[in-house]
Design a protein around this motif. Sequence first.
Motif, PDB file in Angstrom:
ATOM      1  N   SER A 139     -19.304   8.251  14.405  1.00  0.00           N
ATOM      2  CA  SER A 139     -19.862   7.964  15.718  1.00  0.00           C
ATOM      3  C   SER A 139     -20.834   6.794  15.643  1.00  0.00           C
ATOM      4  N   VAL A 140     -21.083   6.211  16.792  1.00  0.00           N
ATOM      5  CA  VAL A 140     -22.056   5.125  16.893  1.00  0.00           C
ATOM      6  C   VAL A 140     -23.444   5.649  16.542  1.00  0.00           C
ATOM      7  N   ASP A 141     -23.713   6.905  16.892  1.00  0.00           N
ATOM      8  CA  ASP A 141     -25.007   7.516  16.575  1.00  0.00           C
ATOM      9  C   ASP A 141     -25.252   7.548  15.067  1.00  0.00           C
ATOM     10  N   ALA A 142     -24.194   7.812  14.287  1.00  0.00           N
ATOM     11  CA  ALA A 142     -24.340   7.849  12.830  1.00  0.00           C
ATOM     12  C   ALA A 142     -24.691   6.458  12.295  1.00  0.00           C
ATOM     13  N   VAL A 143     -24.054   5.431  12.830  1.00  0.00           N
ATOM     14  CA  VAL A 143     -24.360   4.055  12.404  1.00  0.00           C
ATOM     15  C   VAL A 143     -25.794   3.709  12.785  1.00  0.00           C
ATOM     16  N   LEU A 144     -26.210   4.071  13.989  1.00  0.00           N
ATOM     17  CA  LEU A 144     -27.586   3.779  14.424  1.00  0.00           C
ATOM     18  C   LEU A 144     -28.609   4.533  13.577  1.00  0.00           C
ATOM     19  N   SER A 145     -28.295   5.764  13.211  1.00  0.00           N
ATOM     20  CA  SER A 145     -29.192   6.551  12.368  1.00  0.00           C
ATOM     21  C   SER A 145     -29.385   5.885  11.008  1.00  0.00           C
ATOM     22  N   ILE A 146     -28.301   5.450  10.400  1.00  0.00           N
ATOM     23  CA  ILE A 146     -28.409   4.767   9.101  1.00  0.00           C
ATOM     24  C   ILE A 146     -29.168   3.458   9.262  1.00  0.00           C
ATOM     25  N   SER A 147     -28.934   2.761  10.368  1.00  0.00           N
ATOM     26  CA  SER A 147     -29.644   1.499  10.629  1.00  0.00           C
ATOM     27  C   SER A 147     -31.149   1.737  10.755  1.00  0.00           C
ATOM     28  N   ASP A 148     -31.527   2.832  11.425  1.00  0.00           N
ATOM     29  CA  ASP A 148     -32.955   3.169  11.540  1.00  0.00           C
ATOM     30  C   ASP A 148     -33.554   3.470  10.167  1.00  0.00           C
ATOM     31  N   GLU A 149     -32.819   4.182   9.309  1.00  0.00           N
ATOM     32  CA  GLU A 149     -33.300   4.493   7.960  1.00  0.00           C
ATOM     33  C   GLU A 149     -33.489   3.213   7.151  1.00  0.00           C
ATOM     34  N   VAL A 150     -32.570   2.263   7.297  1.00  0.00           N
ATOM     35  CA  VAL A 150     -32.692   0.983   6.584  1.00  0.00           C
ATOM     36  C   VAL A 150     -33.940   0.247   7.048  1.00  0.00           C
ATOM     37  N   ARG A 151     -34.171   0.235   8.357  1.00  0.00           N
ATOM     38  CA  ARG A 151     -35.354  -0.442   8.891  1.00  0.00           C
ATOM     39  C   ARG A 151     -36.644   0.196   8.369  1.00  0.00           C
ATOM     40  N   GLU A 152     -36.697   1.552   8.381  1.00  0.00           N
ATOM     41  CA  GLU A 152     -37.890   2.254   7.899  1.00  0.00           C
ATOM     42  C   GLU A 152     -38.123   2.006   6.408  1.00  0.00           C
TER      43      GLU A 152
END
Length: 192
Positions: free
Chosen positions: A38-51
């Motif tokens: 899902s797009v949510d899974a990609v966004l979640s990983i993207s948020d983790e990378v940013r943090e």
Amino acid sequence: GVEMREGALPIVAFVAVAASKAAAAGLHAIWPEGGALSVDAVLSISDEVRELGEQHTELSANPDTAVAAGKVRKQLLEKQLALQAARRRAGAVSQSHNQRFFASLIEVVVPVLLVAFFWREPVFTMAPGAAWPLESLLAFPPSVHPAPGAVGIIPWIFVSQRCVEGLFFWIHLAVSQGSRLAGTDRKAVKAD
């Protein structure tokens, strides 16, 4: 309409339906299915990378936290690789939807063309009463095929599709059983 010799139309229609089903099955076989992501899974990983990036920046600014910064950097690199893989999988999912649509289109276009060309002609005519309880269904539409025992193109396509699906099922079952048996034979040979 298109004129065909008596007896050729049922064969042509059956072969056309079988070819469309085979083409769709072939496309499913050669095109890999994308994993559901899902797009949510990609966004979640993207948020983790940013943090993790922010943590690494903070930790690397202080020489006392250099070891911790190295560990966070390693986590950051792993998450970045995971994000790239997730984006590829998300792209594969949309490609998979397009591929399934194309394969379905092939399965639909052939019957539609058959109906368009052979709407007014009965595919063949049986002896009156040969298919007694189903004669009105087989002559669909009855206003176009009023002769007793007439079989219209729409019911013929329906029957052909079911026959081809059954045939493909049994072929697939035989091939998978053969593969399984061949694998068992190889294991038995290796054990000797």
